[in-house]
Design a protein around this motif. Sequence first.
Motif, short mmCIF file in Angstrom:
data_model
loop_
_atom_site.label_atom_id
_atom_site.label_comp_id
_atom_site.label_asym_id
_atom_site.label_seq_id
_atom_site.Cartn_x
_atom_site.Cartn_y
_atom_site.Cartn_z
N TYR A 1 0.83 -1.21 0.00
CA TYR A 1 0.00 0.00 0.00
C TYR A 1 0.86 1.25 0.00
CZ TYR A 1 -2.92 3.57 2.37
OH TYR A 1 -3.56 4.73 2.74
N SER A 2 1.88 1.26 0.84
CA SER A 2 2.77 2.40 0.90
C SER A 2 3.51 2.60 -0.42
CB SER A 2 3.79 2.21 2.04
OG SER A 2 4.70 3.28 2.09
N GLY A 3 3.97 1.49 -1.01
CA GLY A 3 4.70 1.59 -2.27
C GLY A 3 3.85 2.13 -3.40
N VAL A 4 2.63 1.61 -3.53
CA VAL A 4 1.75 2.05 -4.62
C VAL A 4 1.38 3.52 -4.46
CG1 VAL A 4 -0.54 1.75 -5.64
CG2 VAL A 4 0.84 -0.26 -5.09
N LEU A 5 1.00 3.92 -3.25
CA LEU A 5 0.58 5.30 -3.04
C LEU A 5 1.75 6.27 -3.20
CD1 LEU A 5 -2.04 6.74 -2.54
CD2 LEU A 5 -1.58 6.70 -0.09
#
Length: 386
Positions: A138-142
Amino acid sequence: MSQIKTITAMSAYAMAGNTPLVVQPMIVGAMVDLRGFTERQAGIVAAVELTGLTLGILCLIGAIGRFRRSSFALLAVTAIVAANVATCFVSHFQWVLPLRFLSGVGAASAFCISSSLASSSPKPEHSFAIVNAISIAYSGVLTLLSPFILQAHGLPGIMLTLSFITLLALLVIPWIPPQVISVRPSGVTERTAKVPWSIPLPIFALLAMMLLLYTGHGAIWAFQERIGIADGLTEHAVGKWIGMSMLLWGVGGSLLARLLSLSLGRIVPQLISLGASCIAVLLLVFGSTPFAFATSSGLIALSWFYGLPYQMGLLAAHDPKGRAALAGTMMSTAGMAAGPGIAAFLLVGHAHWPIGVFAGVCYLCALAIAVPSARGVARMGNPHAA
């Protein structure tokens, strides 16, 4: 099917709980570029939000067994969304601070739900592993998307995106299993509810290690975007390298730790993780090239998430009931709150090298505690501990 619903609810509130951290480097950069804050002020804002997270956990963790989880869910969503929406309309530094503190408190409430569900699941390790992987992804995509959102809609775009994702967590409230309401939190007895100075010295040392480790992590994470910009990268390039580092090297580090388990013992993973972290942050602040930034970002993510299971494992070895591990989580959030604030005051003009040196010293001090602690675990009679 019920297990899938529980995992979904757990993951939704883990994502909500990660709002103070998920795109923090990009938000710090946006406050400087779009709101006119100084880098020091932006760092203080990040520190205040994480202080809200830490103090929120401290106040709420003991109440999770006394009130319905749905109440915590509503508190989490309300606080996070209200703080984020209000931040869209506030540009003065002194008014942003209480709003970000409120966001941190809401994230703490969400974090308590996620931790409570994982701890009460039939296979807690399995549940924590799933939540950790989802949070990293989630952190990577956002982070990858945030430069495009900032370019099109500014800081309000990021705040409203985080609010929308948090609002989706309301949909899974019916999937949150009820718990037994008691006057004392689950797992707490007269013996475990002792005063802080009754903590055994080995556990106290490991808690200090977690505080040092995450103070270093927090200092670097908050200013990583600013360091990339100073190296000549665009906002899109910075978002790409940080996001890809989380997706590839962060997830890869977690999988590597799971694959290797204790085949290398406990000491060697600490040397690899903390040694690599020290090298990575020095390369980040002294490399001063796009290649150095990309390389150090990947190494930071790899060492961070490869080492985390082993560092928490040392705490679990001293206290299989999980109390020490929970205290370790508390110390990690405290470190992530302290790091940006300390880093903000270490800035020399636009030079970021003092932050890297500070983080490196934190890692070396943490390593000095971790190695003898791992040896102590070996003396406890675990043949695989060292």
